[in-house]
Design an enzyme around this catalytic site. Structure first.
Site, PDB file in Angstrom:
ATOM      1  CD  GLU A  42      -4.438  -0.019  -3.922  1.00  0.00           C
ATOM      2  OE1 GLU A  42      -4.259   1.039  -3.288  1.00  0.00           O
ATOM      3  OE2 GLU A  42      -5.524  -0.312  -4.426  1.00  0.00           O
TER       4      GLU A  42
ATOM      5  CE  LYS B  67     -10.861   2.283 -10.476  1.00  0.00           C
ATOM      6  NZ  LYS B  67     -10.307   3.474  -9.855  1.00  0.00           N
TER       7      LYS B  67
ATOM      8  CG  HIS C  77      -7.054 -27.284  11.841  1.00  0.00           C
ATOM      9  ND1 HIS C  77      -6.969 -28.541  12.412  1.00  0.00           N
ATOM     10  CD2 HIS C  77      -6.611 -26.415  12.782  1.00  0.00           C
ATOM     11  CE1 HIS C  77      -6.534 -28.421  13.659  1.00  0.00           C
ATOM     12  NE2 HIS C  77      -6.307 -27.141  13.914  1.00  0.00           N
TER      13      HIS C  77
END
Ligand code: PA5
Length: 450
Positions: free
Chosen positions: A289, A424, A310
């Site tokens: 951010e 949003k 792995h």
């Protein structure tokens, strides 16, 4: 005891000292801009001085509230998202026993989380899990209006009130929010909740050393005074009066920027201890951010080794060569486990008999480092003496300071996050939120055209 160490030997094959020094030369200006509050986003620099500014009185208030909750509840649900939960989770997970969650009780209070997703199944299962238990809520939202935590709080507050009655429920809710603004502040005042303030000048992802992180950490039974003492030590070691070649945060910031301009655009945080998994999640938010804007910034990723050797090991060894690793290595384990000798040795592990498991882990780390360097992956190594409140406090402040310096080296504002608004706006338009009528029309038109 010991100090946090930063080892840059593993990047020498990929960047020369001059290339690092060019960035290091920027560090004094960047660091001063943080301390003098003269750089971009300077109204969000309250975190810089936090370790020194937290008073004994404030810590005592947080500890007292935590003790009250510990006496009332076997489970405390921390409601928050992003910077309003990741710091607490990172610290609590790193300090907790791996199986502590299995035995919640009064005084050994289990912390669980909500408001960090919008999963109906998660919320159903959480509500079921809490039924008839002794529980409480810490609700954290700086803005007081974030949808995910607001939704979870509405549901859980309702359940808490039904189970305990409104008056008792109010004693079981602590809110951490803005001093005066936002729906959560208003609601807390109406209902008479105990509250703590998130300072105006501290953004979510830098807020772990405010009550946002400190209260849940104290409720989980950890020593927040030691955590703050660790941060304070790292403050002193990265202050702008410290010579830049002694300042580990400046050196880390310079190293990663030098790698970035050479095309190493993804930084993978690596641990060899699963307790650090959420430290990396917190770090990813902090760096992602802070730096990912204006079409630039290192992409922060993370793996847990040796588990992910792995799975992701193949890519890291031989995939696209745009990555570097930052390993957080823990020098001393808390406990000792030795490999036993086996009479038949069918697994051929007797060569390890009598040695500690951590010896194997450390050789896995060294072997991986060398293999990855051979494969073209630079390696930065950060060593902490042990996992404890004091060193986690140091590590947190180290990464915060380095992030501020690094963001200024990249010439972005490391303290805003304009990019999180896009989803949003669309979500509110799609849900028909009042005030978004024009966006609703536009988005529906767009969807019909697609
Ligand atoms: O770092 C940030 O600012 C964000 O991650 C916020 O912490 C997150 O969006 C939650 O915001 P709020 O605390 O206002 O609910």
């Amino acid at each position: 005891m010991g100090n946090i160490k930063l080892e840059l030997g593993g990047i020498a094959k990929f960047v020369n000292q001059n290339e690092i020094d060019n960035f290091l030369a920027l560090a004094p200006v960047c660091n001063s801009a943080l301390h003098e509050k003269t750089g971009k986003g300077n109204d969000y620099l309250g975190w810089v001085n936090l370790p020194n500014e937290i008073s004994d009185k404030q810590l005592a208030d947080v500890n007292e509230t935590a003790n009250n909750l510990r006496k009332l509840a076997e489970i405390v649900v921390v409601i928050g998202i992003g910077g309003s939960y990741l710091g607490a989770k990172a610290v609590i997970d790193s300090l907790s026993g791996s199986f502590d969650y299995a035995t919640p009780s009064i005084g050994n209070t289990q912390i669980i989380y909500a408001g960090h997703n919008i999963s109906e199944d998660y919320l159903f299962e959480l509500k079921k899990y809490l039924e008839n238990k002794k529980w409480a809520i810490i609700v954290i939202s700086k803005s007081g209006t974030t949808t995910e935590p607001a939704l979870a709080f509405r549901l859980l507050k309702n359940d808490l009130e039904q189970q305990f009655g409104k008056a008792e429920a109010a004693k079981r809710i602590v809110a951490i929010t803005d001093e005066s603004k936002g729906a959560l502040r208003k609601l807390s005042e109406n209902e008479g909740y105990k509250t703590f303030v998130i300072p105006d000048d501290v953004g979510g992802r830098y807020s772990v050393l405010t009550p946002v992180g400190l209260l849940p950490i104290a409720v989980a039974g950890f020593d927040i005074n030691k955590l703050v003492a660790g941060a304070k030590k790292m403050y002193a070691e990265t202050d702008n009066s410290v010579s830049i070649d002694q300042n580990l945060a400046a050196k880390y910031a310079a190293a990663r920027n030098a790698l970035y301009v050479k095309g190493k655009t993804t930084e993978i945080m690596v641990n060899y201890n699963p307790k650090l998994h959420f430290i990396a999640e917190w770090w990813k938010q902090l760096y992602g951010e802070s730096e990912g804007k204006e079409e630039k910034g290192i992409f922060p990723a993370s793996v847990n080794f040796t588990t992910d050797l792995h799975s992701m090991g193949q890519y890291i060894q031989e995939g696209l060569r745009n990555i570097f690793e930052t390993v957080v290595s823990v020098n001393n384990t808390k406990y000792k486990v030795q490999v036993p000798k086996d009479e038949h040795d069918l697994d051929s592990l007797n060569f390890l008999a009598g040695r500690n498991v951590d010896d194997v882990n450390k050789m896995a780390e060294l072997g991986t480092k060398l293999a990855h360097i051979d494969g073209g992956v630079p390696n930065i190594r950060i060593e902490i003496p042990e996992i404890s409140e004091f060193y986690i406090g140091q590590l947190i402040y180290f990464f915060e300071k380095a992030c501020g310096i690094s963001g200024y080296m990249l010439d972005v504002n490391p303290f805003d996050q304009p990019g999180v608004e896009g989803y949003k706006k669309n979500m509110f338009a799609l849900l028909g939120k009042p005030g978004f009528e024009e966006d609703t029309l536009a988005i529906n038109k767009r969807l019909q055209a697609e």
